[in-house]
Design a protein around this motif. Structure first.
Motif, PDB file in Angstrom:
ATOM      1  N   VAL A   1       0.186 -56.355  51.189  1.00 31.71           N
ATOM      2  CA  VAL A   1       0.325 -55.603  49.947  1.00 31.71           C
ATOM      3  C   VAL A   1       1.012 -54.280  50.272  1.00 31.71           C
ATOM      4  O   VAL A   1       0.643 -53.602  51.245  1.00 31.71           O
ATOM      5  CB  VAL A   1      -1.047 -55.325  49.295  1.00 31.71           C
ATOM      6  CG1 VAL A   1      -0.864 -54.553  47.990  1.00 31.71           C
ATOM      7  CG2 VAL A   1      -1.805 -56.628  49.051  1.00 31.71           C
ATOM      8  N   ARG A   2       2.027 -53.902  49.437  1.00 33.91           N
ATOM      9  CA  ARG A   2       2.763 -52.658  49.677  1.00 33.91           C
ATOM     10  C   ARG A   2       2.973 -51.944  48.343  1.00 33.91           C
ATOM     11  O   ARG A   2       3.280 -52.576  47.321  1.00 33.91           O
ATOM     12  CB  ARG A   2       4.120 -52.945  50.330  1.00 33.91           C
ATOM     13  CG  ARG A   2       4.020 -53.737  51.617  1.00 33.91           C
ATOM     14  CD  ARG A   2       5.377 -54.092  52.195  1.00 33.91           C
ATOM     15  NE  ARG A   2       6.200 -54.915  51.303  1.00 33.91           N
ATOM     16  CZ  ARG A   2       6.036 -56.215  51.135  1.00 33.91           C
ATOM     17  NH1 ARG A   2       5.059 -56.861  51.761  1.00 33.91           N
ATOM     18  NH2 ARG A   2       6.826 -56.891  50.319  1.00 33.91           N
ATOM     19  N   ASP A   3       2.827 -50.630  48.360  1.00 32.82           N
ATOM     20  CA  ASP A   3       3.046 -49.799  47.171  1.00 32.82           C
ATOM     21  C   ASP A   3       4.274 -48.936  47.417  1.00 32.82           C
ATOM     22  O   ASP A   3       4.265 -48.051  48.272  1.00 32.82           O
ATOM     23  CB  ASP A   3       1.822 -48.917  46.909  1.00 32.82           C
ATOM     24  CG  ASP A   3       1.950 -48.127  45.599  1.00 32.82           C
ATOM     25  OD1 ASP A   3       3.080 -47.985  45.092  1.00 32.82           O
ATOM     26  OD2 ASP A   3       0.922 -47.652  45.103  1.00 32.82           O
ATOM     27  N   HIS A   4       5.371 -49.218  46.677  1.00 28.67           N
ATOM     28  CA  HIS A   4       6.614 -48.465  46.825  1.00 28.67           C
ATOM     29  C   HIS A   4       6.820 -47.597  45.585  1.00 28.67           C
ATOM     30  O   HIS A   4       7.490 -47.998  44.623  1.00 28.67           O
ATOM     31  CB  HIS A   4       7.806 -49.407  47.024  1.00 28.67           C
ATOM     32  CG  HIS A   4       7.826 -50.061  48.366  1.00 28.67           C
ATOM     33  ND1 HIS A   4       8.854 -50.866  48.793  1.00 28.67           N
ATOM     34  CD2 HIS A   4       6.922 -50.050  49.388  1.00 28.67           C
ATOM     35  CE1 HIS A   4       8.600 -51.315  50.015  1.00 28.67           C
ATOM     36  NE2 HIS A   4       7.431 -50.821  50.391  1.00 28.67           N
ATOM     37  N   GLY A   5       6.194 -46.444  45.610  1.00 27.09           N
ATOM     38  CA  GLY A   5       6.382 -45.502  44.501  1.00 27.09           C
ATOM     39  C   GLY A   5       5.908 -46.027  43.172  1.00 27.09           C
ATOM     40  O   GLY A   5       6.575 -45.821  42.154  1.00 27.09           O
ATOM     41  N   GLY A   6       4.793 -46.718  43.157  1.00 24.58           N
ATOM     42  CA  GLY A   6       4.239 -47.231  41.915  1.00 24.58           C
ATOM     43  C   GLY A   6       4.534 -48.696  41.688  1.00 24.58           C
ATOM     44  O   GLY A   6       3.752 -49.389  41.035  1.00 24.58           O
ATOM     45  N   VAL A   7       5.661 -49.198  42.190  1.00 22.43           N
ATOM     46  CA  VAL A   7       5.959 -50.629  42.104  1.00 22.43           C
ATOM     47  C   VAL A   7       5.211 -51.329  43.237  1.00 22.43           C
ATOM     48  O   VAL A   7       5.328 -50.930  44.410  1.00 22.43           O
ATOM     49  CB  VAL A   7       7.469 -50.902  42.198  1.00 22.43           C
ATOM     50  CG1 VAL A   7       7.740 -52.403  42.160  1.00 22.43           C
ATOM     51  CG2 VAL A   7       8.215 -50.192  41.085  1.00 22.43           C
TER      52      VAL A   7
ATOM     53  N   PRO B   1       4.642 -51.098  36.972  1.00 25.87           N
ATOM     54  CA  PRO B   1       3.540 -50.478  36.211  1.00 25.87           C
ATOM     55  C   PRO B   1       3.443 -50.955  34.768  1.00 25.87           C
ATOM     56  O   PRO B   1       2.357 -50.975  34.199  1.00 25.87           O
ATOM     57  CB  PRO B   1       3.865 -48.984  36.292  1.00 25.87           C
ATOM     58  CG  PRO B   1       4.650 -48.845  37.561  1.00 25.87           C
ATOM     59  CD  PRO B   1       5.467 -50.088  37.665  1.00 25.87           C
ATOM     60  N   GLN B   2       4.562 -51.355  34.172  1.00 26.98           N
ATOM     61  CA  GLN B   2       4.520 -51.786  32.776  1.00 26.98           C
ATOM     62  C   GLN B   2       4.075 -53.245  32.620  1.00 26.98           C
ATOM     63  O   GLN B   2       3.852 -53.710  31.498  1.00 26.98           O
ATOM     64  CB  GLN B   2       5.892 -51.600  32.116  1.00 26.98           C
ATOM     65  CG  GLN B   2       7.013 -52.433  32.710  1.00 26.98           C
ATOM     66  CD  GLN B   2       7.738 -51.708  33.828  1.00 26.98           C
ATOM     67  OE1 GLN B   2       7.167 -50.806  34.454  1.00 26.98           O
ATOM     68  NE2 GLN B   2       8.997 -52.078  34.049  1.00 26.98           N
ATOM     69  N   ASP B   3       3.929 -53.985  33.733  1.00 23.87           N
ATOM     70  CA  ASP B   3       3.524 -55.384  33.654  1.00 23.87           C
ATOM     71  C   ASP B   3       2.038 -55.495  33.330  1.00 23.87           C
ATOM     72  O   ASP B   3       1.216 -54.683  33.781  1.00 23.87           O
ATOM     73  CB  ASP B   3       3.804 -56.104  34.976  1.00 23.87           C
ATOM     74  CG  ASP B   3       5.295 -56.258  35.252  1.00 23.87           C
ATOM     75  OD1 ASP B   3       6.081 -56.110  34.300  1.00 23.87           O
ATOM     76  OD2 ASP B   3       5.662 -56.522  36.414  1.00 23.87           O
ATOM     77  N   ALA B   4       1.672 -56.526  32.565  1.00 24.21           N
ATOM     78  CA  ALA B   4       0.275 -56.735  32.183  1.00 24.21           C
ATOM     79  C   ALA B   4      -0.610 -56.995  33.409  1.00 24.21           C
ATOM     80  O   ALA B   4      -1.816 -56.718  33.391  1.00 24.21           O
ATOM     81  CB  ALA B   4       0.179 -57.913  31.215  1.00 24.21           C
ATOM     82  N   ALA B   5       0.007 -57.523  34.490  1.00 22.17           N
ATOM     83  CA  ALA B   5      -0.773 -57.869  35.682  1.00 22.17           C
ATOM     84  C   ALA B   5      -0.918 -56.695  36.648  1.00 22.17           C
ATOM     85  O   ALA B   5      -1.479 -56.850  37.738  1.00 22.17           O
ATOM     86  CB  ALA B   5      -0.105 -59.043  36.407  1.00 22.17           C
TER      87      ALA B   5
END
Length: 585
Positions: free
Chosen positions: A27-33, A51-55
């Motif tokens: 799992v990786r977090d690239h600036g919110g994505v 961030p805008q995805d329901a999941a």
């Protein structure tokens, strides 16, 4: 929607709506994505959640080794984000719907780790270890090799037949694993060391061509290529001679190797046992090592060292081994090599070394300078090389030089690229056991003697050759077999030579001897050590890396805790009583 494999997706699937299931790999977090890799047995694919995805909230909660199902659309990655190391590196999945199927505690072993942890950890948490890509690939290869084997033998007219797992103990090799009988108190079954007797009975029964992928059991000390339970490809054929069996085995070897991406050139080379021992000091020589043992008895008088001359005069041999680049070894290193061959009766390694045009080494002052050029030519020595010379009984000299050949090959990287198969044939039928003070079978007591040596059977049993053969790959025996005895009288002669009286032989092997009374066909066979073969074809260093649930070097199963104590009620049912174990200080 039908599930697809994560590793099967590629550029042709762009814009396709897919459903995949598996384990969260990273799992990786690239600036919110959020990016996470999803892994199943087919491979890994990247999932992208914005961030805008329901999941998005579900994705934020994910941790390695959680089990999830994902529905999403395949998208081509941007050119700068393509991962050429990944089969799915051109694409990713977006607009994902994520369903968590199972959560995971923090794993003591991460399948995504670059390096495997300590083997004890791997075996204790084997279900996690088996998720690693290397282990998945190894066991997938094992599966493919089994399918090739079954197809090849089926097309060659063989029947796959099962033989008993619970049989009687007929100890003529390693120790048996014994199984107590509840219904016959005091009596025991044995787990088979091989299906040897039953496959011979199948030949007498008229089945002519049998094979079995069979589990075998031996209660012996373990090492990297040995387990208490192992798998054989067991093959037996009627109305055949040695050439027929070798041809069948070579065809099967070629097919198995091809399934692993190897090319095998047939026919395979052959060496007799005597030649293998003389040239390589081993009955399973590694032909990737170019150095061979050289007979130097003609040069025995070229040395003033009494121990060399006396050993040859007493009927021994003088042999040498060229060691390219070994002139650089220190005295300490030579002493260490000497310690490695003490068990063969040698206290040191006498040697000559060419350093900067000068002759050095422990034998430098003992060699006749007038004969030195011929000796150097016989050994093909060049500047920087050394020559190891041993004199004494032939077997001890061969074994010691063979051991030194392997050790120096490891140290100096002598092994050539590629892989080398060969047959070793004409083994001795029997060998002397100092421990038992009697002749014992080299392979097993059902091996047919070479017909040309039958008249020497009673007078010189240790000089009789067997119709036996081993298949060797890169210095490892991967198969062995023989033409079998099918005559009752000859089998009884062999039993007698091995110290089995008529009554004892009938008690242990009467069912085989009785079967021979009713017309036994000439027959022979071969058995492949399937675990070892998989290990070599996979490029692994231990058979534990190609077995799903192996034992440790001490024969324990760290996953389940076997072997383990059992309840007193079980012992009572089996009429068994345990005595206290005395632990050595």
């Amino acid at each position: 929607m039908q599930r697809v494999g994560a590793g099967t997706l590629h550029a042709a699937d762009v814009d396709r709506l897919v459903r995949i299931s598996g384990w969260v790999h990273r799992v990786r977090d690239h600036g919110g994505v959020l990016f996470f890799d999803l892994r199943d047995r087919s491979g890994v694919v990247q999932i992208v959640v914005s961030p805008q995805d329901a999941a998005y909230q579900t994705a934020q909660e994910l941790h390695p080794e959680w089990v999830v199902a994902v529905e999403g659309t395949v998208r081509r990655r941007q050119s700068g984000a393509v991962n050429p190391k990944l089969a799915t590196g051109e694409i990713e999945i977006v607009d994902a719907n994520i369903e968590v199927l199972a959560q995971s505690d923090v794993p003591p072993l991460l399948p995504s780790a670059a390096e495997a942890p300590d083997e004890a950890v791997r075996l204790r948490y084997r279900v996690l270890d088996l998720r690693r890509q290397e282990m998945q690939e190894n066991l997938a290869l094992r599966h493919r090799l089994l399918q090739v084997t079954r197809r090849h033998l089926d097309e060659a007219g063989f029947y796959e037949l099962e033989t008993p797992m619970l049989t009687r103990s007929t100890p003529e090799g390693a120790r048996d694993f014994l199984v107590p009988s509840r219904l016959q108190p005091g009596a025991f079954y044995a787990l088979p060391q091989s299906p040897q007797l039953f496959k011979q009975l199948l030949m007498v029964a008229g089945f002519e061509r049998y094979f079995q992928v069979v589990r075998c059991f031996r209660d012996e000390d373990l090492r990297a290529d040995r387990q208490p339970e192992f798998t054989q490809i067991d093959i037996e054929m009627s109305f055949v001679d040695e050439e027929d069996v070798l041809a069948l085995a070579e065809g099967l070897t070629e097919g198995i190797a091809a399934a692993a991406g190897w090319e095998v050139e047939l026919p395979l080379p052959r060496l007799t046992y005597q030649e293998a021992m003389r040239r390589f000091g081993s009955d399973k020589p590694d032909l990737r090592i170019p150095c061979e043992i050289v007979d130097l008895e003609a040069f025995a008088t070229a040395f003033s060292a009494p121990f060399l001359r006396d050993a040859v005069a007493a009927g021994g041999v003088l042999r040498g081994l060229k060691a390219p680049g070994a002139a650089e070894l220190t005295r300490k290193q030579w002493d260490e090599l000497g310690r490695q061959i003490e068990r063969f009766g040698f206290k040191s390694v006498p040697y000559l070394a060419l350093q900067g045009g000068d002759l050095k080494g422990s034998l430098a002052k003992a060699v006749d300078q007038a004969r030195w050029p011929d000796l150097a030519a016989a050994l093909e020595l060049a500047a920087g090389d050394a020559a190891l010379l041993l004199a004494g009984p032939e077997e001890a000299v061969s074994l010691a030089l063979g051991q030194l050949r392997l050790m120096l090959a490891d140290q100096f990287g002598w092994r050539e690229a590629g892989h080398r198969f060969l047959w070793v044939t004409d083994f001795p039928l029997m060998e002397w056991s100092a421990e038992e003070n009697r002749a014992v079978s080299r392979h097993h007591p059902f091996t047919h003697p070479n017909p040309a040596d039958l008249d020497r059977l009673e007078a010189e049993p240790l000089a009789v050759r067997a119709q036996a053969y081993d298949l060797v790959l890169d210095g490892v025996e991967i198969a062995g077999g023989s033409i079998r005895i099918h005559e009752r009288e000859l089998q009884e002669r062999i039993f007698h030579l091995l110290g089995l009286g008529q009554e004892e032989a009938q008690g242990k092997f009467g069912f085989l001897l009785d079967a021979f009374r009713f017309g036994a066909p000439p027959h022979g066979g071969v058995a492949f050590g399937f675990d070892r073969l998989c290990m070599l074809l996979a490029g692994a260093t231990s058979i534990r890396d190609v077995i799903a649930f192996p034992k440790t070097a001490k024969g324990t199963d760290l996953l389940t805790g076997a072997p383990a104590e059992v309840a007193q009620a079980q012992l009572d049912e089996l009429n068994l009583e345990l005595r206290p174990v005395e632990h050595k200080a």
